[in-house]
Scaffold this active site. Structure first.
Site, PDB file in Angstrom:
ATOM      1  CE  LYS A  13      18.633 -35.744  48.383  1.00 41.09           C
ATOM      2  NZ  LYS A  13      18.236 -35.216  49.715  1.00 41.09           N
ATOM      3  NE  ARG A 159       9.042 -37.976  51.163  1.00 42.26           N
ATOM      4  CZ  ARG A 159      10.330 -37.804  50.832  1.00 42.26           C
ATOM      5  NH1 ARG A 159      10.647 -37.065  49.785  1.00 42.26           N
ATOM      6  NH2 ARG A 159      11.279 -38.344  51.549  1.00 42.26           N
TER       7      ARG A 159
HETATM    8  P1  AP5 Z   1      13.176 -31.101  48.422  1.00 46.39           P
HETATM    9  O1  AP5 Z   1      13.681 -30.572  47.137  1.00 46.39           O
HETATM   10  O2  AP5 Z   1      11.975 -31.969  48.422  1.00 46.39           O
HETATM   11  O3  AP5 Z   1      14.365 -31.802  49.240  1.00 46.39           O
HETATM   12  P2  AP5 Z   1      15.158 -33.161  48.993  1.00 46.39           P
HETATM   13  O4  AP5 Z   1      16.606 -32.859  49.143  1.00 46.39           O
HETATM   14  O5  AP5 Z   1      14.714 -33.808  47.725  1.00 46.39           O
HETATM   15  O6  AP5 Z   1      14.705 -33.969  50.281  1.00 46.39           O
HETATM   16  P3  AP5 Z   1      14.067 -35.417  50.470  1.00 46.39           P
HETATM   17  O7  AP5 Z   1      13.361 -35.416  51.798  1.00 46.39           O
HETATM   18  O8  AP5 Z   1      13.330 -35.858  49.256  1.00 46.39           O
HETATM   19  O9  AP5 Z   1      15.333 -36.260  50.633  1.00 46.39           O
HETATM   20  P4  AP5 Z   1      15.419 -37.643  51.176  1.00 46.39           P
HETATM   21  O10 AP5 Z   1      16.791 -37.936  50.773  1.00 46.39           O
HETATM   22  O11 AP5 Z   1      15.143 -37.844  52.613  1.00 46.39           O
HETATM   23  O12 AP5 Z   1      14.193 -38.446  50.488  1.00 46.39           O
HETATM   24  P5  AP5 Z   1      14.146 -39.468  49.293  1.00 46.39           P
HETATM   25  O13 AP5 Z   1      12.852 -39.310  48.632  1.00 46.39           O
HETATM   26  O14 AP5 Z   1      15.376 -39.379  48.501  1.00 46.39           O
HETATM   27  O15 AP5 Z   1      12.925 -29.832  49.380  1.00 46.39           O
HETATM   28  C1  AP5 Z   1      12.442 -29.984  50.712  1.00 46.39           C
HETATM   29  C2  AP5 Z   1      11.481 -28.843  51.062  1.00 46.39           C
HETATM   30  O16 AP5 Z   1      12.196 -27.618  51.111  1.00 46.39           O
HETATM   31  C3  AP5 Z   1      10.357 -28.616  50.037  1.00 46.39           C
HETATM   32  O17 AP5 Z   1       9.236 -28.206  50.742  1.00 46.39           O
HETATM   33  C4  AP5 Z   1      10.890 -27.474  49.135  1.00 46.39           C
HETATM   34  O18 AP5 Z   1       9.846 -26.707  48.568  1.00 46.39           O
HETATM   35  C5  AP5 Z   1      11.706 -26.674  50.141  1.00 46.39           C
HETATM   36  N1  AP5 Z   1      12.899 -26.041  49.568  1.00 46.39           N
HETATM   37  C6  AP5 Z   1      13.780 -26.598  48.695  1.00 46.39           C
HETATM   38  N2  AP5 Z   1      14.785 -25.742  48.408  1.00 46.39           N
HETATM   39  C7  AP5 Z   1      14.532 -24.611  49.143  1.00 46.39           C
HETATM   40  C8  AP5 Z   1      15.215 -23.357  49.283  1.00 46.39           C
HETATM   41  N3  AP5 Z   1      16.367 -23.093  48.620  1.00 46.39           N
HETATM   42  N4  AP5 Z   1      14.676 -22.430  50.107  1.00 46.39           N
HETATM   43  C9  AP5 Z   1      13.518 -22.683  50.783  1.00 46.39           C
HETATM   44  N5  AP5 Z   1      12.822 -23.852  50.701  1.00 46.39           N
HETATM   45  C10 AP5 Z   1      13.322 -24.796  49.875  1.00 46.39           C
HETATM   46  O19 AP5 Z   1      14.150 -40.858  50.072  1.00 46.39           O
HETATM   47  C11 AP5 Z   1      13.053 -41.280  50.837  1.00 46.39           C
HETATM   48  C12 AP5 Z   1      13.331 -42.656  51.427  1.00 46.39           C
HETATM   49  O20 AP5 Z   1      13.495 -43.628  50.370  1.00 46.39           O
HETATM   50  C13 AP5 Z   1      14.617 -42.788  52.257  1.00 46.39           C
HETATM   51  O21 AP5 Z   1      14.422 -42.389  53.599  1.00 46.39           O
HETATM   52  C14 AP5 Z   1      14.897 -44.277  52.127  1.00 46.39           C
HETATM   53  O22 AP5 Z   1      14.059 -45.044  52.971  1.00 46.39           O
HETATM   54  C15 AP5 Z   1      14.506 -44.566  50.682  1.00 46.39           C
HETATM   55  N6  AP5 Z   1      15.629 -44.384  49.747  1.00 46.39           N
HETATM   56  C16 AP5 Z   1      15.686 -43.498  48.702  1.00 46.39           C
HETATM   57  N7  AP5 Z   1      16.866 -43.594  48.069  1.00 46.39           N
HETATM   58  C17 AP5 Z   1      17.572 -44.551  48.717  1.00 46.39           C
HETATM   59  C18 AP5 Z   1      18.894 -45.079  48.557  1.00 46.39           C
HETATM   60  N8  AP5 Z   1      19.710 -44.631  47.594  1.00 46.39           N
HETATM   61  N9  AP5 Z   1      19.294 -46.040  49.418  1.00 46.39           N
HETATM   62  C19 AP5 Z   1      18.475 -46.524  50.386  1.00 46.39           C
HETATM   63  N10 AP5 Z   1      17.223 -46.064  50.600  1.00 46.39           N
HETATM   64  C20 AP5 Z   1      16.774 -45.073  49.769  1.00 46.39           C
HETATM   65 MG    MG Z   2      13.630 -35.569  47.259  1.00 46.76          MG
END
Ligand code: AP5
Ligand code: MG
Length: 215
Positions: A13, A159
């Site tokens: 994402k 992270r």
């Molecule tokens: P990346 O693009 O970083 O993936 P992502 O989908 O953004 O994954 P996240 O881990 O950020 O999602 P998340 O939902 O757990 O975390 P968030 O920060 O939102 O890609 C991942 C890896 O793969 C990278 O190394 C990239 O280079 C690689 N990659 C990408 N595409 C690729 C491809 N096509 N091929 C190969 N490699 C690839 O949330 C963190 C925390 O915040 C949550 O756990 C929660 O505690 C809190 N939080 C955030 N939002 C909320 C909410 N709405 N409600 C409640 N709590 C929330």
């Molecule tokens: Mg993310």
């Protein structure tokens, strides 16, 4: 263009959102990045959110709804926005609908990135992040210079919630609390599921082809 980027942790994402920002000039709203910035700055919100985030639990809905309401009413969202990591529960999605009704900016499309669990675990365990939100991978997507962000020049890091235990919990939480939103959105708006295992640039081309229908 008002877009929700949807998918499990590690689906790409954040990676795709950054490319969409560059291409369409509309802002990325990543609730994870907003929460991490608050943790870094030691705000009251950050202190309250940190314990949930470190364990891979969701931060309470009311906190997120407040964040998203403030952010969506900022001036740069007038042209559109890319939601990344919000909504994650039905109450968050209901609140979003009410906020968007009020500002008359309905969601055009939900892009659902589909990636199997074993690939997600491999991606997350090799991920490096920048405080600007850019994300890298030690093998599949390394920065041009070791440990330095290509976009802003800051040092990149792992992270704290990218540990094996927190990742497993994040995947479980996604399945229980967030995945049901796929059916929620199928009934309300256009939801397109994409194969998120393709190369980063190929996924982006697929996304652009879908969005061309809405531009
Ligand atoms: P990346 O693009 O970083 O993936 P992502 O989908 O953004 O994954 P996240 O881990 O950020 O999602 P998340 O939902 O757990 O975390 P968030 O920060 O939102 O890609 C991942 C890896 O793969 C990278 O190394 C990239 O280079 C690689 N990659 C990408 N595409 C690729 C491809 N096509 N091929 C190969 N490699 C690839 O949330 C963190 C925390 O915040 C949550 O756990 C929660 O505690 C809190 N939080 C955030 N939002 C909320 C909410 N709405 N409600 C409640 N709590 C929330
Ligand atoms: Mg993310």
């Amino acid at each position: 263009m008002n877009i929700i980027l949807f998918g499990p942790p590690g689906a790409g994402k954040g990676t795709q959102a950054k490319k969409l920002v560059d291409f369409y000039g509309i802002p990325q709203i990543s609730t994870g990045d907003i929460l991490r910035a608050n943790v870094r700055e030691g705000t009251e919100l950050g202190l309250a959110a940190k314990a949930y985030m470190d364990k891979g639990e969701l931060v309470p809905d009311q906190v997120l709804i407040g964040i998203i309401k403030n952010r969506l009413t900022e001036a740069d969202c007038k042209k559109g926005f890319i939601l990344d990591g919000y909504p994650r529960t039905v109450p968050q999605a209901d609140a979003l609908e009410a906020i968007l009704d009020e500002i008359d900016k309905p969601i055009d499309v939900v892009l659902n990135l589909e990636v199997p669990d074993e690939v997600l675990v491999e991606r997350i365990s090799g991920r490096l992040m920048c405080k600007c939100g850019a994300s890298y991978h030690v093998t599949s997507n390394p920065p041009k210079k070791d440990n330095i962000c290509d976009s802003c020049g800051s040092e990149i890091f792992q992270r704290v919630d990218d540990t094996a235990e927190a990742v497993q919990n994040r995947l479980d939480v996604y399945k229980k609390q967030t995945q049901p939103l796929i059916n929620y959105y199928k009934e309300k708006v256009i939801l397109v599921t994409l194969n998120g295992t393709k190369d980063i640039n190929v996924v982006f081309e697929d996304i652009k082809a879908i969005l061309a229908k809405f531009a």
